[in-house]
Design an enzyme around this catalytic site. Structure first.
Site, mmCIF file in Angstrom:
data_model
loop_
_atom_site.group_PDB
_atom_site.id
_atom_site.type_symbol
_atom_site.label_atom_id
_atom_site.label_comp_id
_atom_site.label_asym_id
_atom_site.label_seq_id
_atom_site.Cartn_x
_atom_site.Cartn_y
_atom_site.Cartn_z
ATOM 1 N N HIS A 56 2.394 21.358 27.094
ATOM 2 C CA HIS A 56 3.413 21.021 28.103
ATOM 3 C C HIS A 56 3.853 19.583 27.896
ATOM 4 O O HIS A 56 3.257 18.840 27.128
ATOM 5 C CB HIS A 56 2.913 21.290 29.523
ATOM 6 C CG HIS A 56 1.805 20.405 29.996
ATOM 7 N ND1 HIS A 56 0.541 20.399 29.423
ATOM 8 C CD2 HIS A 56 1.754 19.491 31.001
ATOM 9 C CE1 HIS A 56 -0.226 19.534 30.070
ATOM 10 N NE2 HIS A 56 0.489 18.963 31.015
ATOM 11 N N HIS A 58 4.017 16.744 29.649
ATOM 12 C CA HIS A 58 3.495 15.504 30.239
ATOM 13 C C HIS A 58 3.084 14.500 29.163
ATOM 14 O O HIS A 58 2.534 14.866 28.124
ATOM 15 C CB HIS A 58 2.321 15.802 31.174
ATOM 16 C CG HIS A 58 2.759 16.391 32.485
ATOM 17 N ND1 HIS A 58 1.923 17.125 33.286
ATOM 18 C CD2 HIS A 58 3.964 16.335 33.131
ATOM 19 C CE1 HIS A 58 2.586 17.512 34.374
ATOM 20 N NE2 HIS A 58 3.819 17.053 34.294
ATOM 21 N N ASP A 60 0.683 12.443 28.826
ATOM 22 C CA ASP A 60 -0.702 12.369 28.342
ATOM 23 C C ASP A 60 -1.024 13.518 27.373
ATOM 24 O O ASP A 60 -2.141 13.591 26.847
ATOM 25 C CB ASP A 60 -1.706 12.337 29.511
ATOM 26 C CG ASP A 60 -1.649 13.549 30.403
ATOM 27 O OD1 ASP A 60 -0.541 13.934 30.820
ATOM 28 O OD2 ASP A 60 -2.706 14.135 30.700
ATOM 29 N N HIS A 61 -0.037 14.388 27.116
ATOM 30 C CA HIS A 61 -0.216 15.475 26.146
ATOM 31 C C HIS A 61 0.741 15.361 24.961
ATOM 32 O O HIS A 61 0.603 16.102 23.986
ATOM 33 C CB HIS A 61 -0.051 16.843 26.838
ATOM 34 C CG HIS A 61 -1.059 17.057 27.918
ATOM 35 N ND1 HIS A 61 -2.174 17.852 27.755
ATOM 36 C CD2 HIS A 61 -1.158 16.518 29.164
ATOM 37 C CE1 HIS A 61 -2.903 17.806 28.860
ATOM 38 N NE2 HIS A 61 -2.313 17.001 29.731
ATOM 39 N N HIS A 114 1.989 24.318 36.629
ATOM 40 C CA HIS A 114 1.761 22.865 36.492
ATOM 41 C C HIS A 114 3.071 22.223 36.028
ATOM 42 O O HIS A 114 3.536 21.252 36.615
ATOM 43 C CB HIS A 114 0.628 22.652 35.499
ATOM 44 C CG HIS A 114 0.288 21.223 35.225
ATOM 45 N ND1 HIS A 114 -0.279 20.396 36.154
ATOM 46 C CD2 HIS A 114 0.435 20.466 34.097
ATOM 47 C CE1 HIS A 114 -0.470 19.195 35.621
ATOM 48 N NE2 HIS A 114 -0.038 19.211 34.385
ATOM 49 N N ASP A 133 -3.242 22.121 30.846
ATOM 50 C CA ASP A 133 -3.528 21.769 32.235
ATOM 51 C C ASP A 133 -3.324 22.956 33.176
ATOM 52 O O ASP A 133 -3.116 22.774 34.378
ATOM 53 C CB ASP A 133 -2.640 20.596 32.693
ATOM 54 C CG ASP A 133 -3.073 19.272 32.082
ATOM 55 O OD1 ASP A 133 -4.064 19.251 31.329
ATOM 56 O OD2 ASP A 133 -2.397 18.255 32.356
ATOM 57 N N HIS A 171 -8.514 18.286 30.452
ATOM 58 C CA HIS A 171 -9.140 17.160 31.161
ATOM 59 C C HIS A 171 -10.587 17.431 31.559
ATOM 60 O O HIS A 171 -10.973 18.561 31.835
ATOM 61 C CB HIS A 171 -8.366 16.843 32.450
ATOM 62 C CG HIS A 171 -6.996 16.308 32.219
ATOM 63 N ND1 HIS A 171 -6.733 14.967 32.100
ATOM 64 C CD2 HIS A 171 -5.804 16.937 32.054
ATOM 65 C CE1 HIS A 171 -5.432 14.785 31.894
ATOM 66 N NE2 HIS A 171 -4.841 15.972 31.859
HETATM 67 FE FE FE Z 1 -2.701 16.284 31.652
HETATM 68 ZN ZN ZN Z 2 -0.206 17.748 32.710
#
Ligand code: FE
Ligand code: ZN
Length: 255
Positions: A56, A58, A60-61, A114, A133, A171
C-alpha cells in the site's frame, strides 16, 4: 530449494522482509520502509534486489522505492487501486492476479480498508502470505480510507487461507495488541497463553512475527468478530460480523 525469507526491523516499529529464490536468484523486498535499511539487509544476506512488492501507498512502506529502483533497476509491483500513489510502480496488480517469481506463483488479494487499494501477496506453494498493514499479530490496521465492512471482508479473505500459512505483517504492534485483545476476550485461554509468550519474546528483544493463520484464528479479536463467543462477550449476538468487527476496531482506536 525453497524460498528463503529474511525479516528485519526497520524505522521505529516496521518490519522489512526480503524473499529470495536461490534457484532463479530473484530477491523481492516486501515494501521498502527505507532504502538504507533494505540495502543493509541485502548486503547482510549477499542478495541482489530484483523486485519490490508494494502492499500500500503509505510512506513507511514506499519511502525506499525510488532510491532502490535507481540503484538496482528492480521491478516495482504494486496495487492497481492506488497505483498513482506508489513511487516508481512498474506493474499494477489487483484481485486474483498472479505472476511468477522464479518458479513460484504469487497470488494477489485485494484487502482494502487501511487504504482503499491495499493488497496482500500470497505464495501458496511456500505457504506464506505478506499482508502489509491489513492484519497484525492479534491486531489489524486502522481503517483509514475504507469502511468497517470493507475491512472485515478483507480480513475474511485472510481467514480462508490455509491455517498453516505463515504470515508476515508490516509492524511489531503485538504486545499492545495482546493487551487490547484480552479486554475483548479475557477468558480466551489461547490468547492468555500467547500474550504471556509475547511478553517473554519482547523482553528478549526478539520479533513476534511472522505469525500463522491458525494462531490468528485462535487469538486475534478482529479476525474472530464472527465467532459466537466474541459476539456474546460484546452483547452483539445478533449483529452482522462486520458490525462486531467495527465495534472492536472502534474500541481499539479509542483505547
Ligand atoms: Fe505501516
Ligand atoms: Zn500503512
Amino acid at each position: 530449494m525453497t524460498l528463503e525469507i529474511y525479516q528485519f526491523p526497520a524505522r521505529s516499529d516496521n518490519y522489512g522482509v526480503l524473499v529470495h529464490d536461490p534457484e532463479s536468484g530473484n530477491t523481492a523486498s516486501i515494501d521498502a520502509p527505507s532504502a538504507a535499511e533494505v540495502e543493509a539487509a541485502l548486503a547482510a544476506k549477499g542478495w541482489k534486489l530484483t523486485h519490490i512488492f508494494t502492499t500500500h501507498h503509505h510512506n513507511d512502506h514506499t519511502e525506499g522505492n525510488a532510491a532502490l529502483k535507481a540503484q538496482t533497476g528492480c521491478e516495482i509491483i504494486g496495487p492497481s487501486g492506488e497505483s498513482e500513489k506508489v513511487p516508481g510502480i512498474d506493474k499494477k496488480v489487483g484481485e486474483g492476479d498472479t505472476f511468477k517469481f522464479g518458479k513460484y506463483t504469487v497470488e494477489v488479494l485485494e484487502t482494502p480498508g487501511h487504504t482503499l487499494g491495499h493488497i496482500a501477496y500470497v505464495i501458496p506453494e511456500a505457504k506464506v502470505a505478506f499482508v502489509g498493514d491489513t492484519m497484525f499479530a492479534m491486531g489489524c490496521g486502522r481503517v483509514f480510507e475504507g469502511t468497517h465492512e470493507m475491512m472485515w471482508n478483507s480480513l475474511s479473505k485472510l481467514r480462508k487461507l490455509p491455517a498453516d500459512t505463515v504470515v508476515y505483517a508490516g509492524h511489531e504492534y503485538t504486545q499492545s495488541n495482546a493487551k487490547f485483545a484480552l479486554t475483548i476476550e479475557p477468558d480466551n485461554e489461547a490468547l492468555q497463553q500467547r500474550a504471556a509468550e509475547v511478553d517473554t519474546v519482547r523482553a528478549q528483544g526478539m520479533p513476534t512475527l511472522p505469525t500463522t493463520i491458525a494462531a490468528e484464528l485462535a487469538t486475534n479479536p478482529f479476525l474472530r468478530a464472527c465467532e459466537p463467543e466474541v459476539k456474546a462477550a460484546l452483547k452483539m449476538n445478533d449483529a452482522p460480523d462486520w458490525a462486531v468487527f467495527g465495534e472492536i476496531r472502534t474500541r481499539k482506536d479509542n483505547a
